[in-house]
Design an enzyme around this catalytic site. Structure first.
Site, PDB file in Angstrom:
ATOM      1  N   LEU A  76       0.872  -1.169   0.000  1.00 23.82           N
ATOM      2  CA  LEU A  76       0.000   0.000   0.000  1.00 23.82           C
ATOM      3  C   LEU A  76       0.914   1.224   0.000  1.00 23.82           C
ATOM      4  O   LEU A  76       1.712   1.420   0.916  1.00 23.82           O
ATOM      5  CB  LEU A  76      -0.895   0.006   1.240  1.00 23.82           C
ATOM      6  CG  LEU A  76      -2.112  -0.921   1.203  1.00 23.82           C
ATOM      7  CD1 LEU A  76      -2.664  -1.133   2.601  1.00 23.82           C
ATOM      8  CD2 LEU A  76      -3.190  -0.355   0.296  1.00 23.82           C
ATOM      9  N   SER A  77       0.800   2.052  -1.026  1.00 24.02           N
ATOM     10  CA  SER A  77       1.687   3.205  -1.156  1.00 24.02           C
ATOM     11  C   SER A  77       1.455   4.205  -0.032  1.00 24.02           C
ATOM     12  O   SER A  77       0.412   4.212   0.627  1.00 24.02           O
ATOM     13  CB  SER A  77       1.470   3.887  -2.512  1.00 24.02           C
ATOM     14  OG  SER A  77       1.816   3.024  -3.563  1.00 24.02           O
ATOM     15  N   ALA A  78       2.443   5.059   0.184  1.00 24.98           N
ATOM     16  CA  ALA A  78       2.344   6.079   1.221  1.00 24.98           C
ATOM     17  C   ALA A  78       1.132   6.967   0.971  1.00 24.98           C
ATOM     18  O   ALA A  78       0.913   7.417  -0.160  1.00 24.98           O
ATOM     19  CB  ALA A  78       3.615   6.923   1.243  1.00 24.98           C
TER      20      ALA A  78
END
Length: 388
Positions: A76-78
């Site tokens: 899950l990207s920042a």
């Protein structure tokens, strides 16, 4: 997110979407945390505080959600990066969106919240991830179609052109199918290689797309694309092995600017297959560079006002390439990453600095670094569309 000043005044919908579709709704029950030696599982069922702590530790932190052969293969990207990329997409209600790289489905969900029901189609190469995303999107009540396939090689889904393409994994060169899928005036937002993300605007004739670098971040790469050189000391050691330096000389310049992200990005543009990392000791800053194959260099601080040493080995003198790119960056006035952009045509791609038509250029996808003069002169290229 509020403390970091992440929310864009131009996209107030993002804050509402993040609140309506919190990250936890798209996170698997097992996350992975680096413990200094390996990735260790963090289970929601066994350690809910640790699980939520991992998920919400930092607005600028990604979270590993899947390992393959002991290495991260999905995340899950920042949140700050997700927000900035979606802001760069300039997404409006009614837009048709191709989301490339579904992952857990969070960015597709946020795009669907904005665009509307049935307007987002997402492509995911991993069948297990696609099924997981379908379940989470369905539970959130969102009408998003998730297809299994290689988004880098795939044709646009569903026929007809979309208004936006949003990619969630890194590519060095943009697949022309992404640009061809977008109507004139539409946008393609994608992670560029190991560092940074770009927003392209498609020209009126559909035969090229141009746009500025939007931010700095690192992303997982295309699973089926060319392998990117690994980072870190172990990767450098693997390239160098026990080889002795083939070339040795002094470098009469302070190495401290190698910690400047403006310079680091300029090196990424001009020497795209070079991996560089730094560390300090009692003598000052040291730096290590390699290309993931056979070429390596070490910049060694000697302290006491002595010039640094440059040690190199392999078929290329990659340390000299770094120094040449560094000098060019200084000659250009030390631009930061927001002064760079990318242009894509069916036949070529290049990065540029300052101006898409008159600024210096560097080819993308070329096997070795090259300077601007290897590309056609600016006045032989059509006028560009640029946007921030």
């Amino acid at each position: 997110m509020e403390q970091h000043g992440v929310w864009s005044a131009d996209s107030p919908w993002l804050r509402e979407a993040f609140a309506a579709l919190p990250r936890e709704r798209f996170a698997p029950g097992r996350l992975w945390r680096w413990n200094g030696l390996a990735y260790a599982p963090v289970e929601l069922a066994d350690d809910p505080d640790g699980w939520f702590g991992e998920l919400y530790s930092d607005a600028d932190a990604s979270v590993v959600t899947q390992l393959t052969d002991g290495r991260p293969s999905s995340s899950l990207s920042a949140p700050s990066v997700v927000a900035d990329m979606l802001d760069s997409l300039r997404l409006e209600p009614g837009h048709r969106v191709w989301d490339v790289g579904t992952g857990q489905g969070w960015t597709a969900a946020l795009a669907a919240w904005r665009a509307g029901p049935g307007l987002v189609v997402s492509t995911e190469v991993d069948e297990r991830l696609a099924e997981f995303a379908r379940s989470r999107l369905g539970a959130a009540g969102l009408d998003v179609e998730v297809l299994v396939g290689d988004g880098t090689a795939a044709e646009p889904p569903g026929g007809g052109r979309v208004d936006r393409v949003h990619a969630t994994y890194a590519v060095e060169a943009v697949p022309w199918s992404w640009v061809a899928a977008v109507r004139p005036g539409g946008r393609v937002v994608y992670p560029w290689g190991r560092l940074g993300y770009v927003a392209l605007t498609v020209a009126d004739d559909g035969q090229r797309a141009t746009g500025w670098v939007q931010g700095l971040a690192q992303f997982m790469g295309d699973r089926h694309g060319p392998a990117q050189p690994a980072t870190g000391s172990a990767a450098y050691a693997a390239v160098r092995g026990d080889a002795e330096p083939e070339a040795r000389r002094t470098v009469d310049r302070d190495l401290a600017p190698l910690e400047d992200w403006g310079l680091r990005f300029a090196l990424r543009v001009a020497v795209p297959n070079a991996v560089l990392f730094t560390a300090r000791d009692a003598d000052g800053l040291n730096a290590w560079v390699h290309d993931g194959h056979q070429s390596w260099a070490t910049f060694v601080a000697q302290g006491d006002g002595e010039p640094s040493l440059l040690l190199q080995g392999g078929p290329r003198r990659i340390g000299d390439e770094v120094l040449a790119a560094w000098a060019q960056w200084e000659d250009l006035g030390r631009p930061d990453l927001y002064d760079y952009g990318v242009t894509v045509t069916p036949d070529a791609q290049w990065a540029w600095q300052g101006d898409p038509d008159t600024g210096p250029r560097w080819p993308i996808g070329h096997p070795h670094p090259a300077t601007a003069h290897t590309l056609p002169a600016a006045n032989t290229l059509p006028a560009g569309i640029s946007s921030r």
